[in-house]
Design a protein around this motif. Structure first.
Motif, PDB file in Angstrom:
ATOM      1  N   GLN A  45      76.075  36.193  36.292  1.00 54.96           N
ATOM      2  CA  GLN A  45      76.845  37.062  37.179  1.00 54.96           C
ATOM      3  C   GLN A  45      76.053  38.312  37.561  1.00 54.96           C
ATOM      4  O   GLN A  45      76.277  38.891  38.628  1.00 54.96           O
ATOM      5  N   TYR A  46      75.114  38.712  36.703  1.00 54.95           N
ATOM      6  CA  TYR A  46      74.364  39.955  36.930  1.00 54.95           C
ATOM      7  C   TYR A  46      72.939  39.711  37.421  1.00 54.95           C
ATOM      8  O   TYR A  46      72.168  40.668  37.557  1.00 54.95           O
ATOM      9  N   PHE A  47      72.596  38.471  37.706  1.00 50.10           N
ATOM     10  CA  PHE A  47      71.221  38.187  38.113  1.00 50.10           C
ATOM     11  C   PHE A  47      70.828  38.939  39.381  1.00 50.10           C
ATOM     12  O   PHE A  47      69.728  39.491  39.474  1.00 50.10           O
ATOM     13  N   GLN A  48      71.703  38.949  40.362  1.00 45.15           N
ATOM     14  CA  GLN A  48      71.346  39.608  41.618  1.00 45.15           C
ATOM     15  C   GLN A  48      71.147  41.109  41.432  1.00 45.15           C
ATOM     16  O   GLN A  48      70.278  41.713  42.072  1.00 45.15           O
ATOM     17  N   GLU A  49      71.929  41.711  40.561  1.00 45.80           N
ATOM     18  CA  GLU A  49      71.756  43.146  40.307  1.00 45.80           C
ATOM     19  C   GLU A  49      70.474  43.420  39.536  1.00 45.80           C
ATOM     20  O   GLU A  49      69.806  44.435  39.767  1.00 45.80           O
ATOM     21  N   LEU A  50      70.109  42.522  38.645  1.00 45.39           N
ATOM     22  CA  LEU A  50      68.833  42.669  37.954  1.00 45.39           C
ATOM     23  C   LEU A  50      67.676  42.528  38.938  1.00 45.39           C
ATOM     24  O   LEU A  50      66.682  43.257  38.854  1.00 45.39           O
ATOM     25  N   LEU A  51      67.802  41.609  39.874  1.00 52.80           N
ATOM     26  CA  LEU A  51      66.752  41.409  40.876  1.00 52.80           C
ATOM     27  C   LEU A  51      66.667  42.571  41.856  1.00 52.80           C
ATOM     28  O   LEU A  51      65.667  42.708  42.574  1.00 52.80           O
ATOM     29  N   ALA A  52      67.694  43.405  41.886  1.00 53.34           N
ATOM     30  CA  ALA A  52      67.724  44.539  42.817  1.00 53.34           C
ATOM     31  C   ALA A  52      67.301  45.854  42.162  1.00 53.34           C
ATOM     32  O   ALA A  52      67.272  46.893  42.827  1.00 53.34           O
ATOM     33  N   LEU A  53      66.951  45.825  40.881  1.00 53.09           N
ATOM     34  CA  LEU A  53      66.533  47.050  40.205  1.00 53.09           C
ATOM     35  C   LEU A  53      65.239  47.582  40.810  1.00 53.09           C
ATOM     36  O   LEU A  53      64.358  46.811  41.188  1.00 53.09           O
ATOM     37  N   HIS A  54      65.109  48.896  40.861  1.00 52.95           N
ATOM     38  CA  HIS A  54      63.903  49.525  41.394  1.00 52.95           C
ATOM     39  C   HIS A  54      63.564  50.771  40.593  1.00 52.95           C
ATOM     40  O   HIS A  54      64.421  51.352  39.925  1.00 52.95           O
ATOM     41  N   GLY A  55      62.310  51.175  40.687  1.00 51.17           N
ATOM     42  CA  GLY A  55      61.871  52.405  40.029  1.00 51.17           C
ATOM     43  C   GLY A  55      61.908  52.291  38.518  1.00 51.17           C
ATOM     44  O   GLY A  55      61.634  51.245  37.946  1.00 51.17           O
ATOM     45  N   ASN A  56      62.223  53.400  37.873  1.00 51.27           N
ATOM     46  CA  ASN A  56      62.241  53.441  36.411  1.00 51.27           C
ATOM     47  C   ASN A  56      63.537  52.921  35.821  1.00 51.27           C
ATOM     48  O   ASN A  56      63.745  53.004  34.611  1.00 51.27           O
ATOM     49  N   ASN A  57      64.425  52.415  36.654  1.00 47.89           N
ATOM     50  CA  ASN A  57      65.694  51.898  36.161  1.00 47.89           C
ATOM     51  C   ASN A  57      65.504  50.515  35.556  1.00 47.89           C
ATOM     52  O   ASN A  57      65.289  49.536  36.256  1.00 47.89           O
ATOM     53  N   GLY A  58      65.566  50.451  34.235  1.00 48.94           N
ATOM     54  CA  GLY A  58      65.502  49.170  33.573  1.00 48.94           C
ATOM     55  C   GLY A  58      66.887  48.558  33.467  1.00 48.94           C
ATOM     56  O   GLY A  58      67.854  49.011  34.092  1.00 48.94           O
ATOM     57  N   ALA A  59      66.995  47.530  32.633  1.00 45.64           N
ATOM     58  CA  ALA A  59      68.272  46.828  32.490  1.00 45.64           C
ATOM     59  C   ALA A  59      69.356  47.711  31.887  1.00 45.64           C
ATOM     60  O   ALA A  59      70.546  47.441  32.049  1.00 45.64           O
ATOM     61  N   LYS A  60      68.964  48.784  31.182  1.00 45.94           N
ATOM     62  CA  LYS A  60      69.949  49.667  30.561  1.00 45.94           C
ATOM     63  C   LYS A  60      70.875  50.288  31.605  1.00 45.94           C
ATOM     64  O   LYS A  60      72.014  50.644  31.298  1.00 45.94           O
ATOM     65  N   LYS A  61      70.396  50.399  32.832  1.00 45.50           N
ATOM     66  CA  LYS A  61      71.245  50.923  33.904  1.00 45.50           C
ATOM     67  C   LYS A  61      72.537  50.131  34.013  1.00 45.50           C
ATOM     68  O   LYS A  61      73.623  50.701  34.189  1.00 45.50           O
ATOM     69  N   LEU A  62      72.452  48.804  33.891  1.00 46.76           N
ATOM     70  CA  LEU A  62      73.648  47.970  34.001  1.00 46.76           C
ATOM     71  C   LEU A  62      74.539  48.108  32.775  1.00 46.76           C
ATOM     72  O   LEU A  62      75.760  47.972  32.874  1.00 46.76           O
ATOM     73  N   LEU A  63      73.942  48.376  31.612  1.00 50.18           N
ATOM     74  CA  LEU A  63      74.754  48.563  30.409  1.00 50.18           C
ATOM     75  C   LEU A  63      75.654  49.778  30.551  1.00 50.18           C
ATOM     76  O   LEU A  63      76.803  49.767  30.102  1.00 50.18           O
ATOM     77  N   TYR A  64      75.145  50.812  31.174  1.00 49.44           N
ATOM     78  CA  TYR A  64      75.940  52.012  31.380  1.00 49.44           C
ATOM     79  C   TYR A  64      76.876  51.878  32.583  1.00 49.44           C
ATOM     80  O   TYR A  64      77.926  52.505  32.643  1.00 49.44           O
ATOM     81  N   GLN A  65      76.482  51.046  33.530  1.00 44.93           N
ATOM     82  CA  GLN A  65      77.297  50.862  34.724  1.00 44.93           C
ATOM     83  C   GLN A  65      78.527  50.009  34.433  1.00 44.93           C
ATOM     84  O   GLN A  65      79.591  50.205  35.044  1.00 44.93           O
ATOM     85  N   TYR A  66      78.398  49.068  33.497  1.00 44.66           N
ATOM     86  CA  TYR A  66      79.501  48.150  33.196  1.00 44.66           C
ATOM     87  C   TYR A  66      79.840  48.147  31.697  1.00 44.66           C
ATOM     88  O   TYR A  66      79.842  47.094  31.058  1.00 44.66           O
ATOM     89  N   PRO A  67      80.148  49.288  31.121  1.00 47.71           N
ATOM     90  CA  PRO A  67      80.390  49.343  29.672  1.00 47.71           C
ATOM     91  C   PRO A  67      81.564  48.482  29.229  1.00 47.71           C
ATOM     92  O   PRO A  67      81.578  47.981  28.098  1.00 47.71           O
ATOM     93  N   GLU A  68      82.522  48.261  30.116  1.00 48.63           N
ATOM     94  CA  GLU A  68      83.701  47.459  29.750  1.00 48.63           C
ATOM     95  C   GLU A  68      83.378  45.979  29.605  1.00 48.63           C
ATOM     96  O   GLU A  68      84.174  45.215  29.046  1.00 48.63           O
ATOM     97  N   PHE A  69      82.207  45.558  30.081  1.00 53.78           N
ATOM     98  CA  PHE A  69      81.812  44.153  29.997  1.00 53.78           C
ATOM     99  C   PHE A  69      80.681  43.927  28.985  1.00 53.78           C
ATOM    100  O   PHE A  69      80.088  42.850  28.962  1.00 53.78           O
ATOM    101  N   VAL A  70      80.399  44.959  28.184  1.00 51.97           N
ATOM    102  CA  VAL A  70      79.305  44.886  27.220  1.00 51.97           C
ATOM    103  C   VAL A  70      79.843  44.733  25.803  1.00 51.97           C
ATOM    104  O   VAL A  70      80.686  45.518  25.362  1.00 51.97           O
TER     105      VAL A  70
END
Length: 213
Positions: A147-172
């Motif tokens: 479900q998160y593959f497209q968002e991972l493929l859209a990451l840029h700059g210094n934003n690693g995967a942790k960005k999604l952990l903070y963006q979707y804490p209710e799904f972690v």
């Protein structure tokens, strides 16, 4: 649950260490070889290793079966570029993969059992992201549902995967990984690791707190 692939990030230049951390010795292997072996022990497939800064010199040590190497020529951008390249390569060879584990080569205490625990937790949990927890934070290794593959493929700059952990804490969901806070960035880190392995009973991260670089 469907197949789980692994993307191992090993593209950094190890600037603070002064030499490629991927080549450091750990229990008779290099750190990078150890990480690949751990990924294979988890039963995950395929495994994609992302090289970058020292790609030519590191490639020779990666002679494992059922493993793919991708070179990230944009490694200076940061971890996001390695995630993009690694996941894109994973989906090219296994387009039906259901999950991906993102891991680093400089966390020496990651084990095959830990990665299996991520997978098992995904099977028994309603959550779509399973991360490791240590020292009041969450991080790698981390498993993402497709479900998160497209968002991972859209990451840029210094934003690693942790960005999604903070963006979707209710799904972690998280699993404990006591030694997960220890990674190797400096000579002091590697010295602390050697002291720990030689019989010092303290967490190597604690050793660093006692003896800051």
């Amino acid at each position: 649950m469907g197949a789980t692939g692994v993307v191992l990030l090993a593209a950094g230049a190890s600037v603070r260490l002064g030499s490629p951390k991927q080549n450091l010795n750990f229990q008779g292997q290099t750190l990078m070889q150890h990480a690949v072996q751990v990924a294979q022990q988890s039963g995950s497939s395929p495994i994609v290793v992302v090289l970058g800064a020292q790609a030519d010199s590191l490639r020779a040590q990666l002679n494992f079966p059922e493993m793919y190497i991708v070179e990230n020529k944009e490694w200076k951008e940061g971890m996001s570029a390695s995630i993009r390249h690694g996941l894109a390569a994973l989906l090219k060879v296994a387009p039906l993969v259901e999950n991906v584990i993102i891991m680093l080569c400089d966390q020496p205490f990651v084990s095959g059992e830990l990665l299996q625990e991520l997978i098992k937790h995904k099977e028994t949990s309603s959550q779509k992201i399973i991360a490791c927890s240590y020292q009041d934070t969450v991080g790698t290794p981390v498993l993402f549902d497709k479900q998160y593959f497209q968002e991972l493929l859209a990451l840029h700059g210094n934003n690693g995967a942790k960005k999604l952990l903070y963006q979707y804490p209710e799904f972690v969901a998280t699993i404990p990984f006591e030694l997960g806070s220890f990674d190797i960035d400096t000579v002091s880190d590697y010295t602390a690791l050697q002291q720990y392995l030689s019989g010092n009973s303290k967490n190597p991260a604690t050793l660093l707190e006692d003896n800051p670089e």
